[in-house]
Design a protein around this motif. Structure first.
Motif, PDB file in Angstrom:
ATOM      1  N   ARG A 125     -26.315  -3.994  27.758  1.00  0.00           N
ATOM      2  CA  ARG A 125     -26.882  -3.132  26.705  1.00  0.00           C
ATOM      3  C   ARG A 125     -27.241  -4.036  25.535  1.00  0.00           C
ATOM      4  O   ARG A 125     -26.727  -5.168  25.440  1.00  0.00           O
ATOM      5  CB  ARG A 125     -25.854  -2.074  26.257  1.00  0.00           C
ATOM      6  CG  ARG A 125     -24.581  -2.688  25.703  1.00  0.00           C
ATOM      7  CD  ARG A 125     -23.643  -1.693  25.036  1.00  0.00           C
ATOM      8  NE  ARG A 125     -22.631  -2.431  24.276  1.00  0.00           N
ATOM      9  CZ  ARG A 125     -21.812  -1.920  23.382  1.00  0.00           C
ATOM     10  NH1 ARG A 125     -21.837  -0.622  23.139  1.00  0.00           N
ATOM     11  NH2 ARG A 125     -20.941  -2.675  22.731  1.00  0.00           N
ATOM     12  N   ASN A 155     -27.090   7.352  23.218  1.00  0.00           N
ATOM     13  CA  ASN A 155     -28.180   6.891  22.359  1.00  0.00           C
ATOM     14  C   ASN A 155     -28.778   8.043  21.553  1.00  0.00           C
ATOM     15  O   ASN A 155     -29.118   7.881  20.383  1.00  0.00           O
ATOM     16  CB  ASN A 155     -29.250   6.182  23.193  1.00  0.00           C
ATOM     17  CG  ASN A 155     -28.756   4.821  23.696  1.00  0.00           C
ATOM     18  OD1 ASN A 155     -27.819   4.245  23.138  1.00  0.00           O
ATOM     19  ND2 ASN A 155     -29.358   4.326  24.756  1.00  0.00           N
ATOM     20  N   CYS A 201     -26.701   8.994  18.540  1.00  0.00           N
ATOM     21  CA  CYS A 201     -26.744   8.058  17.407  1.00  0.00           C
ATOM     22  C   CYS A 201     -27.917   8.316  16.463  1.00  0.00           C
ATOM     23  O   CYS A 201     -27.945   7.788  15.347  1.00  0.00           O
ATOM     24  CB  CYS A 201     -26.825   6.618  17.923  1.00  0.00           C
ATOM     25  SG  CYS A 201     -25.366   6.126  18.860  1.00  0.00           S
ATOM     26  N   ARG A 252     -23.481   3.772  17.064  1.00  0.00           N
ATOM     27  CA  ARG A 252     -23.116   3.457  18.452  1.00  0.00           C
ATOM     28  C   ARG A 252     -21.796   2.686  18.511  1.00  0.00           C
ATOM     29  O   ARG A 252     -20.976   2.900  19.406  1.00  0.00           O
ATOM     30  CB  ARG A 252     -24.232   2.641  19.128  1.00  0.00           C
ATOM     31  CG  ARG A 252     -24.099   2.588  20.643  1.00  0.00           C
ATOM     32  CD  ARG A 252     -24.996   1.527  21.274  1.00  0.00           C
ATOM     33  NE  ARG A 252     -24.509   0.178  20.991  1.00  0.00           N
ATOM     34  CZ  ARG A 252     -25.008  -0.931  21.535  1.00  0.00           C
ATOM     35  NH1 ARG A 252     -26.018  -0.857  22.388  1.00  0.00           N
ATOM     36  NH2 ARG A 252     -24.516  -2.118  21.221  1.00  0.00           N
TER      37      ARG A 252
END
Ligand code: OVM
Length: 406
Positions: free
Chosen positions: A90, A205, A208, A241
């Motif tokens: 990531r 994601n 966030c 995150r």
């Protein structure tokens, strides 16, 4: 230059013991104490043949490596993979996986959002949630301290405290499992966590993004702090995150491990019931003894020497915090759980510039829960054996059958 297990292929330094043990094997992950003891006895560092990297487990060297962010960097990853040589799974974390000066600037935003005055406002909410959960569990004859309690409490209070609009327990726990297992080799545990994959990452994601952040929570402040740094519109989302990555699995493990300590040491639980001012230290002592984050790596930035061992550039060093925290050179009867012990100096929350930025929040959550237990529960009775869960970086329980006696 060759690659080996995701990092530079190096030979053992002179004057150190080489060892065939696999610290990421199920055997060691499930029963780490023998590994800790052997690791410390072999010297300041050992060379792990299976991974061609160093490991340290004595308090002195573990602290030295962790405290020196210039010689031992985080920007090349804090697992066994070297991000300079291999692409990570990531985009790297903008706090965990960077060095100063970038780290300093980004961390300051989190430090502010998670400052003690912000956390103090959450104390009553944490305590009320803890009271409610314990009241729900008290009438039940036998509970699993993990699935009924340790996994429930943080996944209830954390999203609300942070201001996360819609995020479910499974997503949070699934992502945590990926983040921590990803720090190890590509073994069965990492593969199993990654297999859950895509759907979890997508949800994380999304969560966030600014539109999914509630007003009044801790995450809102992260967005406010970065509002006028125009060239970095990803920064706030990436820092949120980090909260999701580091805030759930860690506290779930910490709570499970604390209850494990209480259930195995009823006289210690009685001591905190009789003296509530020891609750904070009872948590610190459980952190020391069980070190929920068992180990993180650092990467040597340029050839250097520690305790007579020459360490070459690119060397990965597995810093075994759980071992440093049970080093008999520093701790008397290190494997005993003693709520009155002087716990200052334990490394469970790290040390140096990367030390846990969420520690005030973690302490507030866990001590609120421990306070509810101490007030409402007469004794915590084990109802069977504790089962540990293999994880490449965490030490946490799979299940812990207990009875909470009113
Ligand atoms: C992050 C992160 C991830 C895992 C752990 C952690 C303990 C931070 O993504 O920033 O700190």
């Amino acid at each position: 230059m060759g690659l080996f297990q995701g990092h530079k292929d190096i030979d053992a330094p002179k004057n150190i013991i080489t060892w065939d043990v696999d610290p990421y094997s199920e055997e060691v992950l499930l029963n780490p104490e023998k590994f800790f003891t052997n690791l410390r006895e072999k010297g300041p560092f050992v060379f792990l043949n299976k991974y061609k990297m160093l490991a340290c487990g004595r308090y002195k060297e573990t602290k030295e490596v962790f405290s020196d962010h210039k010689r031992f960097v985080s920007s090349r990853g804090v697992g066994i993979q070297d991000f300079k040589l291999e692409a990570p799974w990531r985009p790297p974390s903008l706090v965990l996986e960077v060095d100063p000066p970038i780290h300093t600037k980004n961390r300051r935003i989190l430090t502010r959002a998670l400052a003690p005055n912000k956390i103090a406002r959450l104390k009553d909410f944490f305590r009320a949630s803890a009271d409610k959960l314990i009241n729900e569990l008290l009438p039940i004859k036998e509970i699993d301290a993990i699935s009924d309690l340790a996994e429930i409490y943080p996944t209830r209070v954390f999203p609300e405290a942070v201001g996360l609009k819609k995020i479910d327990k499974e997503t949070l726990l699934g992502y945590g499992a990926m983040v921590f297992n990803a720090l190890g080799p590509d073994n069965e545990f990492r593969k199993a966590a990654m297999a859950k994959g895509l759907s979890v990452i997508e949800k994380i994601n999304k969560q966030c993004l600014e539109e999914n952040i509630e007003a009044g929570g801790l995450a809102e402040e992260i967005y406010e702090s970065t509002a006028n740094i125009s060239e970095e519109d990803q920064l706030a989302g990436m820092l949120v995150r980090s909260l999701l990555s580091a805030g759930i699995d860690t506290t779930v493990s910490a709570i499970g491990n604390l209850i494990w300590c209480f259930s195995k040491n009823p006289e210690q639980f009685q001591i905190i019931k009789d003296n509530k001012s020891l609750i904070g230290n009872a948590f610190e002592e459980s952190l020391r003894l069980t070190s929920p984050v068992k180990a993180f790596c650092r990467t040597c930035a340029a050839e250097t020497e520690v305790s007579g061992v020459i360490i070459e550039e690119g060397t990965k060093i597995l810093c075994v915090l759980g071992s440093a925290n049970t080093d008999p050179e520093v701790w008397d009867n290190p494997y005993n759980y003693d709520v009155t012990r002087r716990t200052i100096g334990h490394l469970a929350l790290g040390i140096g510039v990367h030390n846990c930025v969420g520690q005030t929040l973690a302490r507030a959550e866990v001590t609120a829960l421990a306070g509810a237990l101490a007030d409402k529960v007469r004794s915590i009775k084990p109802m069977g054996s504790a089962n540990w869960k293999p994880n490449n970086a965490m030490r946490s329980l799979e299940s812990l059958p207990i009875t909470l006696e009113a």
